[in-house]
Design an enzyme around this catalytic site. Structure first.
Site, PDB file in Angstrom:
ATOM      1  N   CYS A  10       0.828  -1.209   0.000  1.00  0.00           N
ATOM      2  CA  CYS A  10       0.000   0.000   0.000  1.00  0.00           C
ATOM      3  C   CYS A  10       0.866   1.264   0.000  1.00  0.00           C
ATOM      4  CB  CYS A  10      -0.924  -0.025   1.223  1.00  0.00           C
ATOM      5  SG  CYS A  10      -1.795   1.512   1.492  1.00  0.00           S
ATOM      6  N   CYS A  13       0.483   3.234   3.317  1.00  0.00           N
ATOM      7  CA  CYS A  13       1.214   2.599   4.426  1.00  0.00           C
ATOM      8  C   CYS A  13       2.711   2.894   4.279  1.00  0.00           C
ATOM      9  CB  CYS A  13       0.970   1.090   4.441  1.00  0.00           C
ATOM     10  SG  CYS A  13      -0.648   0.577   5.084  1.00  0.00           S
ATOM     11  N   ASP A  36      -0.891  16.425  -2.027  1.00  0.00           N
ATOM     12  CA  ASP A  36      -1.198  15.442  -3.075  1.00  0.00           C
ATOM     13  C   ASP A  36      -0.185  15.601  -4.211  1.00  0.00           C
ATOM     14  OD1 ASP A  36      -4.032  13.767  -3.932  1.00  0.00           O
ATOM     15  OD2 ASP A  36      -2.571  14.206  -5.500  1.00  0.00           O
ATOM     16  N   HIS A  52      -4.382   0.886   8.262  1.00  0.00           N
ATOM     17  CA  HIS A  52      -4.771   0.497   6.905  1.00  0.00           C
ATOM     18  C   HIS A  52      -6.243   0.092   6.873  1.00  0.00           C
ATOM     19  CE1 HIS A  52      -4.238  -0.799   2.761  1.00  0.00           C
ATOM     20  NE2 HIS A  52      -4.994  -1.834   3.081  1.00  0.00           N
ATOM     21  N   GLY A  97     -14.412   6.087  -7.680  1.00  0.00           N
ATOM     22  CA  GLY A  97     -13.231   6.874  -8.035  1.00  0.00           C
ATOM     23  C   GLY A  97     -12.070   6.742  -7.071  1.00  0.00           C
ATOM     24  N   THR A  99      -8.742   5.469  -5.873  1.00  0.00           N
ATOM     25  CA  THR A  99      -7.632   4.791  -6.550  1.00  0.00           C
ATOM     26  C   THR A  99      -6.643   4.172  -5.570  1.00  0.00           C
ATOM     27  OG1 THR A  99      -6.384   6.860  -6.701  1.00  0.00           O
ATOM     28  CG2 THR A  99      -7.783   6.282  -8.585  1.00  0.00           C
ATOM     29  N   HIS A 102      -6.755   2.915   0.823  1.00  0.00           N
ATOM     30  CA  HIS A 102      -6.366   3.200   2.216  1.00  0.00           C
ATOM     31  C   HIS A 102      -7.056   4.525   2.524  1.00  0.00           C
ATOM     32  CE1 HIS A 102      -2.950   3.450   5.420  1.00  0.00           C
ATOM     33  NE2 HIS A 102      -3.810   4.438   5.654  1.00  0.00           N
ATOM     34  N   HIS A 104      -8.501   7.974   3.155  1.00  0.00           N
ATOM     35  CA  HIS A 104      -7.882   9.315   3.151  1.00  0.00           C
ATOM     36  C   HIS A 104      -8.938  10.347   2.814  1.00  0.00           C
ATOM     37  CE1 HIS A 104      -7.541   7.582  -0.879  1.00  0.00           C
ATOM     38  NE2 HIS A 104      -7.682   8.814  -1.360  1.00  0.00           N
ATOM     39  N   HIS A 106      -9.505  14.130   1.126  1.00  0.00           N
ATOM     40  CA  HIS A 106      -8.957  15.192   0.295  1.00  0.00           C
ATOM     41  C   HIS A 106      -9.395  16.527   0.897  1.00  0.00           C
ATOM     42  CE1 HIS A 106      -7.951  12.659  -3.287  1.00  0.00           C
ATOM     43  NE2 HIS A 106      -8.909  11.889  -2.802  1.00  0.00           N
TER      44      HIS A 106
HETATM   45  P1  5GP Z   1      -8.281   8.649  -4.418  1.00  0.00           P
HETATM   46  O1  5GP Z   1      -8.654   8.716  -5.872  1.00  0.00           O
HETATM   47  O2  5GP Z   1      -7.895   7.252  -4.000  1.00  0.00           O
HETATM   48  O3  5GP Z   1      -9.313   9.274  -3.532  1.00  0.00           O
HETATM   49  O4  5GP Z   1      -7.019   9.582  -4.265  1.00  0.00           O
HETATM   50  C1  5GP Z   1      -5.707   9.130  -4.217  1.00  0.00           C
HETATM   51  C2  5GP Z   1      -4.856  10.385  -4.297  1.00  0.00           C
HETATM   52  O5  5GP Z   1      -3.535  10.035  -3.935  1.00  0.00           O
HETATM   53  C3  5GP Z   1      -4.804  11.011  -5.707  1.00  0.00           C
HETATM   54  O6  5GP Z   1      -5.259  12.351  -5.632  1.00  0.00           O
HETATM   55  C4  5GP Z   1      -3.318  10.910  -6.079  1.00  0.00           C
HETATM   56  O7  5GP Z   1      -2.864  12.050  -6.787  1.00  0.00           O
HETATM   57  C5  5GP Z   1      -2.642  10.780  -4.727  1.00  0.00           C
HETATM   58  N1  5GP Z   1      -1.405  10.013  -4.740  1.00  0.00           N
HETATM   59  C6  5GP Z   1      -1.204   8.811  -5.327  1.00  0.00           C
HETATM   60  N2  5GP Z   1       0.064   8.386  -5.103  1.00  0.00           N
HETATM   61  C7  5GP Z   1       0.669   9.344  -4.350  1.00  0.00           C
HETATM   62  C8  5GP Z   1       1.987   9.472  -3.796  1.00  0.00           C
HETATM   63  O8  5GP Z   1       2.860   8.624  -3.935  1.00  0.00           O
HETATM   64  N3  5GP Z   1       2.238  10.591  -3.066  1.00  0.00           N
HETATM   65  C9  5GP Z   1       1.275  11.569  -2.877  1.00  0.00           C
HETATM   66  N4  5GP Z   1       1.644  12.630  -2.162  1.00  0.00           N
HETATM   67  N5  5GP Z   1       0.032  11.476  -3.374  1.00  0.00           N
HETATM   68  C10 5GP Z   1      -0.268  10.377  -4.111  1.00  0.00           C
HETATM   69 ZN    ZN Z   2      -2.364   1.197   3.680  1.00  0.00          ZN
END
Ligand code: 5GP
Ligand code: ZN
Length: 117
Positions: A10, A13, A36, A52, A97, A99, A102, A104, A106
């Site tokens: 992950c 993680c 981000d 996690h 949506g 991706t 884990h 989080h 925004h």
């Molecule tokens: P989700 O679509 O899962 O809600 O958002 C995942 C977010 O994680 C996306 O906005 C993506 O740009 C961000 N993200 C993915 N990989 C990384 C990373 O390695 N570092 C950081 N800082 N953000 C990441």
């Molecule tokens: Zn995780």
């Protein structure tokens, strides 16, 4: 926080463990706020609990005090970033949506460039 085992594959993680670098803007026990990597707004932060938890559906894994602490940390991180007005978003499940599986939040402030993900 941190009673569930971490997932070795992950990204978030690994960020918590310091194995993937990130720009940390706020930190508390078991909680991180980072920038981000692909910002969709002038200010785009992610608040990530260490535990996690794959999706918001599993929020019951957090105790009430932990959940409250996470919410306070979201508000505190936005304030520290200089935001008074902002959007909060959670994508719950890949079909919605999400991706990174884990949990989080925004935090999106200033001009909005599009839906994260
Ligand atoms: P989700 O679509 O899962 O809600 O958002 C995942 C977010 O994680 C996306 O906005 C993506 O740009 C961000 N993200 C993915 N990989 C990384 C990373 O390695 N570092 C950081 N800082 N953000 C990441
Ligand atoms: Zn995780």
């Amino acid at each position: 926080m941190g009673s569930l085992p971490r997932d070795p594959h992950c990204i978030f993680c690994k960020i918590h463990a310091g194995e993937i670098p990130s720009t940390v803007v706020n930190r508390a026990d078991g909680l991180l706020a980072i920038e981000d990597i692909n910002p969709r707004a002038d200010v785009h932060l992610l608040v990530i609990p260490e535990e996690h938890i794959e999706t918001f559906r599993d929020i019951a894994h957090l105790s009430e005090p932990e959940a409250k602490r996470m919410l306070d940390f979201v508000a505190e991180s936005a304030k520290q970033a200089g935001l008074e007005e902002y959007r909060l978003m959670i994508f719950c499940g890949a079909g919605a949506g999400q991706t990174v599986p884990h949990l989080h939040w925004h935090i999106l402030g200033g001009r909005f460039h599009g839906i994260p993900g």
